[in-house]
Design a protein around this motif. Sequence first.
Motif, PDB file in Angstrom:
ATOM      1  N   GLY A  54      19.246 -12.743   1.820  1.00  0.00           N
ATOM      2  CA  GLY A  54      19.484 -11.661   1.982  1.00  0.00           C
ATOM      3  C   GLY A  54      20.336 -11.412   3.153  1.00  0.00           C
ATOM      4  O   GLY A  54      20.774 -12.104   3.569  1.00  0.00           O
ATOM      5  N   ARG A  55      20.311  -9.817   3.558  1.00  0.00           N
ATOM      6  CA  ARG A  55      21.023  -9.447   4.743  1.00  0.00           C
ATOM      7  C   ARG A  55      20.465  -9.375   5.975  1.00  0.00           C
ATOM      8  O   ARG A  55      20.234  -8.586   6.864  1.00  0.00           O
ATOM      9  CB  ARG A  55      21.731  -8.270   4.499  1.00  0.00           C
ATOM     10  N   VAL A  56      19.958 -10.608   6.288  1.00  0.00           N
ATOM     11  CA  VAL A  56      18.886 -10.962   7.574  1.00  0.00           C
ATOM     12  C   VAL A  56      19.580 -10.212   8.856  1.00  0.00           C
ATOM     13  O   VAL A  56      19.207  -9.837   9.749  1.00  0.00           O
ATOM     14  CB  VAL A  56      18.205 -12.032   7.610  1.00  0.00           C
ATOM     15  N   GLN A  57      20.874 -11.060   8.905  1.00  0.00           N
ATOM     16  CA  GLN A  57      21.887 -10.691   9.870  1.00  0.00           C
ATOM     17  C   GLN A  57      22.046  -9.236  10.162  1.00  0.00           C
ATOM     18  O   GLN A  57      22.556  -8.883  11.463  1.00  0.00           O
ATOM     19  CB  GLN A  57      23.141 -11.538   9.825  1.00  0.00           C
ATOM     20  N   ASP A  58      21.822  -8.298   9.434  1.00  0.00           N
ATOM     21  CA  ASP A  58      22.132  -6.996   9.312  1.00  0.00           C
ATOM     22  C   ASP A  58      21.004  -6.094   9.901  1.00  0.00           C
ATOM     23  O   ASP A  58      21.170  -5.000   9.769  1.00  0.00           O
ATOM     24  CB  ASP A  58      22.727  -6.524   8.022  1.00  0.00           C
ATOM     25  N   ALA A  59      19.779  -6.812  10.031  1.00  0.00           N
ATOM     26  CA  ALA A  59      18.582  -6.134  10.165  1.00  0.00           C
ATOM     27  C   ALA A  59      18.545  -5.442  11.416  1.00  0.00           C
ATOM     28  O   ALA A  59      19.165  -6.040  12.255  1.00  0.00           O
ATOM     29  CB  ALA A  59      17.302  -7.269   9.933  1.00  0.00           C
ATOM     30  N   VAL A  60      17.920  -4.203  11.356  1.00  0.00           N
ATOM     31  CA  VAL A  60      17.607  -3.601  12.736  1.00  0.00           C
ATOM     32  C   VAL A  60      16.414  -4.168  13.414  1.00  0.00           C
ATOM     33  O   VAL A  60      16.259  -3.882  14.430  1.00  0.00           O
ATOM     34  CB  VAL A  60      17.477  -2.079  12.429  1.00  0.00           C
ATOM     35  N   GLU A  61      15.654  -4.494  12.381  1.00  0.00           N
ATOM     36  CA  GLU A  61      14.059  -4.902  12.972  1.00  0.00           C
ATOM     37  C   GLU A  61      13.766  -6.196  11.868  1.00  0.00           C
ATOM     38  O   GLU A  61      14.192  -5.985  10.820  1.00  0.00           O
ATOM     39  CB  GLU A  61      13.235  -3.954  12.843  1.00  0.00           C
ATOM     40  N   GLU A 121      17.898   0.502   9.075  1.00  0.00           N
ATOM     41  CA  GLU A 121      17.238   1.690  10.053  1.00  0.00           C
ATOM     42  C   GLU A 121      16.599   2.556   9.310  1.00  0.00           C
ATOM     43  O   GLU A 121      15.780   3.333   9.768  1.00  0.00           O
ATOM     44  CB  GLU A 121      18.786   2.415  10.163  1.00  0.00           C
ATOM     45  N   ASP A 122      16.521   2.492   7.871  1.00  0.00           N
ATOM     46  CA  ASP A 122      15.662   3.324   6.936  1.00  0.00           C
ATOM     47  C   ASP A 122      14.298   2.786   6.618  1.00  0.00           C
ATOM     48  O   ASP A 122      13.539   3.067   5.664  1.00  0.00           O
ATOM     49  CB  ASP A 122      16.281   3.657   5.730  1.00  0.00           C
ATOM     50  N   LYS A 123      14.007   1.562   7.265  1.00  0.00           N
ATOM     51  CA  LYS A 123      12.942   0.745   7.333  1.00  0.00           C
ATOM     52  C   LYS A 123      12.731   0.052   5.835  1.00  0.00           C
ATOM     53  O   LYS A 123      11.668  -0.173   5.265  1.00  0.00           O
ATOM     54  CB  LYS A 123      11.847   1.747   7.444  1.00  0.00           C
ATOM     55  N   GLU A 124      13.776  -0.009   4.973  1.00  0.00           N
ATOM     56  CA  GLU A 124      13.880  -0.643   3.840  1.00  0.00           C
ATOM     57  C   GLU A 124      14.056  -2.393   4.032  1.00  0.00           C
ATOM     58  O   GLU A 124      14.967  -2.723   4.822  1.00  0.00           O
ATOM     59  CB  GLU A 124      15.040  -0.073   2.937  1.00  0.00           C
ATOM     60  N   THR A 138       0.853  -1.310   0.270  1.00  0.00           N
ATOM     61  CA  THR A 138      -0.088  -0.031   0.056  1.00  0.00           C
ATOM     62  C   THR A 138       1.012   1.227   0.110  1.00  0.00           C
ATOM     63  O   THR A 138       1.819   1.135   0.410  1.00  0.00           O
ATOM     64  CB  THR A 138      -0.869  -0.022   1.276  1.00  0.00           C
ATOM     65  N   LEU A 139       0.362   2.376  -0.385  1.00  0.00           N
ATOM     66  CA  LEU A 139       1.151   3.530  -0.409  1.00  0.00           C
ATOM     67  C   LEU A 139       1.310   4.019   1.054  1.00  0.00           C
ATOM     68  O   LEU A 139       2.354   4.773   1.229  1.00  0.00           O
ATOM     69  CB  LEU A 139       0.464   4.621  -1.190  1.00  0.00           C
ATOM     70  N   ALA A 140       0.479   3.666   1.728  1.00  0.00           N
ATOM     71  CA  ALA A 140       0.412   4.239   3.374  1.00  0.00           C
ATOM     72  C   ALA A 140       1.318   3.402   4.136  1.00  0.00           C
ATOM     73  O   ALA A 140       2.267   4.224   4.707  1.00  0.00           O
ATOM     74  CB  ALA A 140      -0.813   4.030   3.913  1.00  0.00           C
ATOM     75  N   LYS A 141       1.622   2.178   3.850  1.00  0.00           N
ATOM     76  CA  LYS A 141       2.284   1.468   4.596  1.00  0.00           C
ATOM     77  C   LYS A 141       3.404   0.361   3.936  1.00  0.00           C
ATOM     78  O   LYS A 141       4.193  -0.157   4.402  1.00  0.00           O
ATOM     79  CB  LYS A 141       1.464   0.338   5.435  1.00  0.00           C
TER      80      LYS A 141
END
Length: 231
Positions: free
Chosen positions: A217-224, A180-183, A158-161
């Motif tokens: 992917g880079r799961v180990q680098d995830a902030v969340e 950290e940028d929610k990407e 969605t555009l919102a989320k």
Amino acid sequence: MINYSHEVETMCPIAQGVAHGAAPIPEEAKWIKATQITDINGFTHGIGWCAPQQGTCKLTLNVKEGVIQEALVETIGCSGMTHSAAMAAEILPGRTILEALNTDLVCDAINTAMRELFLQIVYGRSQSAFSEDGLTVGAGLEDLGKGLRSQVGTMYGTLAKGPRYLEMTDGYVTGIALNEDKEIIGYQFVNFGKMMDFIKAGDDANTAFEKAKGQYGRVQDAVEIIDPRKK
């Protein structure tokens, strides 16, 4: 008996000087002048859709001497299509491709897929056109890979989320890895095909679930890491 109009009956006959027959088409590494249904051989895929386009079917057929030897029917997007696919899987093997084209395959998406495959095969556009002796019966299952499950990609956004990964060929997505940028930088998944194999081999459900987990992917680098179905 063929009936002719008066105009045709009173015409004088003229010889047909050009009669080269059918143009050859490629079939299993041979050039074939197909004049009968039994001349047709091929392995190929096609897709079909229903009138409201709420669902689609991927149909795979293996045809030998005009007769369907193998059929893989995969559907998505409509609950009723799964039951139609069950019936189509019983109907198709043993029928000539002409019979199958003119048989009610229950769901319009499957009927449309059959039409598209018929065109491919009779025009020599099959996947096995240049494969000597074609593909063995059973080749359709190879499309499913290990676990014998359709390769499905289900994503939502969605555009919102923003986007949500729900299912990949890898399996059912259980977590989306964010920086950290929610990407999105990766995802976690559980492969249901492998999970069921583990359970059938004697593992309890929780053990099988853990053994069938994976990540990309880079799961180990995830902030969340979030659950795409809950957050």
